[in-house]
Scaffold this active site. Structure first.
Site, PDB file in Angstrom:
ATOM      1  N   CYS A   1      20.481  -2.206  17.740  1.00  0.00           N
ATOM      2  CA  CYS A   1      20.561  -3.604  18.094  1.00  0.00           C
ATOM      3  C   CYS A   1      21.051  -3.826  19.521  1.00  0.00           C
ATOM      4  O   CYS A   1      21.913  -3.122  20.013  1.00  0.00           O
ATOM      5  CB  CYS A   1      21.464  -4.379  17.145  1.00  0.00           C
TER       6      CYS A   1
ATOM      7  N   ASN B   1      26.088  -6.035  16.602  1.00  0.00           N
ATOM      8  CA  ASN B   1      25.594  -4.665  16.655  1.00  0.00           C
ATOM      9  C   ASN B   1      26.687  -3.804  16.019  1.00  0.00           C
ATOM     10  O   ASN B   1      27.842  -3.888  16.407  1.00  0.00           O
ATOM     11  CB  ASN B   1      25.379  -4.278  18.131  1.00  0.00           C
ATOM     12  N   GLY B   2      26.320  -3.000  15.020  1.00  0.00           N
ATOM     13  CA  GLY B   2      27.323  -2.167  14.341  1.00  0.00           C
ATOM     14  C   GLY B   2      27.114  -2.261  12.844  1.00  0.00           C
ATOM     15  O   GLY B   2      26.070  -2.734  12.378  1.00  0.00           O
TER      16      GLY B   2
ATOM     17  N   LYS C   1       9.523  15.770  21.114  1.00  0.00           N
ATOM     18  CA  LYS C   1       8.811  14.738  21.899  1.00  0.00           C
ATOM     19  C   LYS C   1       7.511  14.359  21.193  1.00  0.00           C
ATOM     20  O   LYS C   1       7.190  13.189  21.064  1.00  0.00           O
ATOM     21  CB  LYS C   1       8.486  15.232  23.311  1.00  0.00           C
TER      22      LYS C   1
ATOM     23  N   TRP D   1      17.613  -3.432  15.090  1.00  0.00           N
ATOM     24  CA  TRP D   1      17.189  -2.168  14.485  1.00  0.00           C
ATOM     25  C   TRP D   1      17.838  -2.185  13.107  1.00  0.00           C
ATOM     26  O   TRP D   1      19.043  -2.024  12.966  1.00  0.00           O
ATOM     27  CB  TRP D   1      17.700  -0.993  15.322  1.00  0.00           C
TER      28      TRP D   1
ATOM     29  N   GLU E   1       8.186  12.391  17.901  1.00  0.00           N
ATOM     30  CA  GLU E   1       8.787  11.065  18.149  1.00  0.00           C
ATOM     31  C   GLU E   1       7.755  10.020  18.530  1.00  0.00           C
ATOM     32  O   GLU E   1       7.811   8.895  18.059  1.00  0.00           O
ATOM     33  CB  GLU E   1       9.776  11.148  19.329  1.00  0.00           C
TER      34      GLU E   1
ATOM     35  N   LYS F   1      16.863   3.923  21.050  1.00  0.00           N
ATOM     36  CA  LYS F   1      17.331   4.825  22.092  1.00  0.00           C
ATOM     37  C   LYS F   1      18.799   5.170  21.950  1.00  0.00           C
ATOM     38  O   LYS F   1      19.217   6.280  22.205  1.00  0.00           O
ATOM     39  CB  LYS F   1      17.077   4.200  23.460  1.00  0.00           C
TER      40      LYS F   1
ATOM     41  N   GLU G   1      12.440  20.956  21.883  1.00  0.00           N
ATOM     42  CA  GLU G   1      12.329  19.663  22.569  1.00  0.00           C
ATOM     43  C   GLU G   1      10.867  19.230  22.676  1.00  0.00           C
ATOM     44  O   GLU G   1      10.548  18.055  22.499  1.00  0.00           O
ATOM     45  CB  GLU G   1      12.998  19.771  23.950  1.00  0.00           C
TER      46      GLU G   1
ATOM     47  N   ARG H   1      16.803  -0.696  22.277  1.00  0.00           N
ATOM     48  CA  ARG H   1      17.867  -0.469  21.298  1.00  0.00           C
ATOM     49  C   ARG H   1      17.418  -0.780  19.870  1.00  0.00           C
ATOM     50  O   ARG H   1      18.125  -0.465  18.905  1.00  0.00           O
ATOM     51  CB  ARG H   1      19.086  -1.346  21.625  1.00  0.00           C
TER      52      ARG H   1
ATOM     53  N   HIS I   1       8.725  35.033   9.897  1.00  0.00           N
ATOM     54  CA  HIS I   1       9.522  34.941   8.670  1.00  0.00           C
ATOM     55  C   HIS I   1       9.263  33.625   7.935  1.00  0.00           C
ATOM     56  O   HIS I   1      10.126  33.156   7.193  1.00  0.00           O
ATOM     57  CB  HIS I   1      11.011  35.095   8.993  1.00  0.00           C
TER      58      HIS I   1
END
Ligand code: G6P
Length: 608
Positions: free
Chosen positions: A2, A100-101, A485, A74, A488, A603, A481, A27, A504
């Site tokens: 948020c 926000n929280g 990417k 969010w 995502e 983010k 990474e 956000r 394995h």
């Protein structure tokens, strides 16, 4: 997580709030809303969807006023619907809140408020706040907010307005980032500075427990006992064009392309060739303290965790200190085993990631000094750490982190060099490493020039449902990474694996439909990695490889080779990461995905 913004001043608040909200959209972007003090009382517009849709709504149903609050969400509690979108109102529409929280005791409070006759209209935890404010006594909005917060367990950055006190915004912070912007005859509140940068460079970072009261003519900060708190006014160093798209189609591409410059900024003023070391004044570590470190624990999440894994190789090689790299979300709930000589390093682009912050606090509680490797100046991790290294990479807007990753590796490399020179790394070795670091930006430019080749490869990847990324040693984290990417932003399932470990398990997945990306620059394990390629090829796998110019021709094994220039092997991840970032970007574009706002992600993850 948020984004919140508020404005009070001489201008029409609505355009200021909507523009700020668009900047905060990274956000969270599942719903958005705005509440304003208009000439005819408080009015709200909100919807499920993006800030652009809110903008259209306000175009159709105009709204004007000199103060107000807004929010981009969010979802945590309750689906992303119009009803659940903030701002939330009390039973009689006298108060509006953006938050926000997470309110952890929301269920208990909701039940109690329900028994007192409050009618809830949403499934959100936030709604309890506004009913608590309604319920609270007090002769001012701030008095009500303070009284309401006495009942609350959880985290919040919140802003409240009241129909009875036109022009006033009350702000509170506990565990979620909020800052104030100080303008001329106008004041702002925002989750982060990017939302207000175009209006003012003067900001006040709030501390946990702070309550701020903003009116068009002044602001002040108090604690829960109404004692005035003095907080410094800081100057923002970021430029507005850093948060504008410019000629780029997406922030992610802009940020990928900026990397030679952002790495240069991370290095600026820090390399000391004569002494073969790095000058890191912000570390606050004496030479004796550097020599006394016996163990380093890196805590981080997501891409920052991957950078930590690269950092581990570099620090161990240069400084001879054992390093463990922990997922912050796991580490915070581990039993902390105090070990004298432990140094904890929190790596975080935003400096606000809740898990990383809590891991850092847990480490401190167990007696470890803590450092922050952080991009956002003034962020909570930066302020709580005993010292640290700022990335100076400028604001990162794309949700998928790119430029922060390479700058984090470089910052950790500077740290490893600095420690190493206090612990027996020779002057010559130090100087050679300094040269390697200084030489990175032009080599990154060359790596970026691979883009046309990467675009060709992206056509193949865009068709895939799964992809495997393999690497070894310092480039295994780059494989992780690269896979992160891709998943995502293109929603293709991708896994990163140590190349030799593939046999394995994941080798069972390999067939002609599973593209396999090898991260294989020239280093001491290169020949072993080529053997791993043979194993994939023998099973009909289709291979692409990021490798080094001058390496032997791999065309017998590999369908497409992406050749980066040679550099010190410990620094190669800074280069090998670039084609993988570009690949994920172009695959996402080809698949028509929302590159900068991938579904379900945010983010800055300021909740647990
Ligand atoms: C979120 C972002 C990731 C990021 C991670 C850690 O999940 O989507 O891109 O790597 O948080 O963020 P931090 O700000 O602590 O580096």
């Amino acid at each position: 997580m948020c984004g919140i913004i508020g404005y009070t001043g001489v201008r029409d608040a609505v355009p200021v709030l909507l523009r700020g909200l668009a900047r905060l959209e990274y956000r969270g972007y599942d719903s958005a809303g705005i509440a304003v003090h208009t000439d005819r009382g408080m009015a709200t517009r909100k919807l499920a969807g993006r800030v652009a849709a809110l903008h259209d709504l306000v175009g159709r149903l105009p709204l004007h006023g000199m103060s107000g609050i807004a929010h981009t969400r969010w979802a945590t509690h309750g689906a992303p619907t119009e009803r659940n979108a903030h701002p939330h109102a009390d039973c009689h529409g006298r108060f509006a809140v953006v938050h926000n929280g997470i309110i952890e005791n929301a269920d208990v409070l909701r039940a109690a408020l329900g028994r007192s006759g409050h009618v809830f209209r949403t499934e959100t935890d936030t709604e309890v706040l506004v009913h608590l404010i309604e319920e609270a006594g007090g002769d001012s909005l701030e008095a009500r907010v303070i009284a309401a917060l006495e009942h609350v367990v959880g985290t919040y950055g919140l802003a409240v307005i009241s129909a009875d006190e036109v022009g006033k915004i009350v702000v509170a912070r506990q565990g979620s980032p909020v800052l104030l912007g100080v303008g001329e005859d106008e004041y702002f509140v925002a989750s982060d500075a990017s939302a207000i940068l175009e209006h003012t460079r003067s900001v006040v970072y709030l501390d946990d427990g702070d309550i701020a009261v903003l009116t068009p003519t002044e602001y002040h900060i108090i604690d829960r006992d109404s004692h005035v708190q003095l907080r410094a006014v800081d100057d923002l160093a970021w430029d507005l064009d850093e948060i504008e798209l410019g000629d780029y189609r997406h922030f992610m591409l802009k940020e990928i392309c900026e990397q030679p410059e952002t790495v240069r900024s991370t290095l600026r003023g820090r390399l000391v060739f004569e002494d073969g070391t790095a000058r890191l004044d912000g570390l606050n570590l004496t030479p004796e303290a550097c020599a006394a470190v016996r163990r380093i624990v890196i805590v981080a999440c997501g891409t920052s965790w991957h950078a930590g894994l690269v950092g581990r190789h570099i620090i161990e090689a240069l400084a001879g200190i054992p390093v463990t790299v922990e997922y912050a979300s796991e580490y915070r709930y581990h039993r902390q085993i105090p070990l004298p000589g432990t140094l904890t390093v929190a790596v975080s682009q935003s400096g606000e990631t809740a898990d990383t912050l809590e891991a850092m606090r847990a480490a401190r509680a167990a007696g470890s000094p803590v450092l922050g490797v952080v991009n956002v100046v003034g962020s909570t991790i930066a302020r709580e750490a005993d010292g640290g290294i700022y990335l100076h990479a400028g604001p990162e807007v794309g949700v998928a982190s790119t430029k922060a990753f390479t700058s984090q590796i470089v910052a950790l490399a500077l740290f490893g060099l600095h420690l190493g020179r206090h612990r027996g790394l020779s002057l010559e070795a130090g100087q050679e490493f300094v040269c390697g670091l200084a030489g990175l930006p032009p080599l990154m430019v060359q790596a970026l020039a691979l883009e046309p080749e990467v675009q060709r490869l992206a056509v193949r990847y865009a068709e895939a449902s799964n992809a495997l990324y393999l690497g070894r040693g310092v480039n295994f984290p780059v494989a992780l990474e690269g896979a992160l990417k891709l998943k995502e932003i293109s929603y293709i399932h991708a896994e990163g694996y140590p190349a030799a470990e593939m046999k394995h398990g994941p080798i069972a997945l390999i067939d002609e439909n599973m593209p396999v990306m090898f991260v294989a620059p020239r280093d001491q394990v290169y020949d072993k990695v080529v053997s791993n390629m043979q194993e994939v090829r023998a099973r009909g796998g289709r291979i692409a490889a990021v490798t080094t110019e001058g390496n032997g021709d791999l065309s017998a094994l590999v369908d497409q080779q992406l050749r980066i220039p040679a550099t010190a092997h410990l620094l190669s991840p800074v280069l090998t990461a670039i084609p993988l970032q570009l690949l994920a970007y172009h695959v996402s574009v080809l698949r028509g995905c929302d590159v900068d706002r991938p579904r379900n992600l945010a983010k800055s993850v300021t909740v647990e």
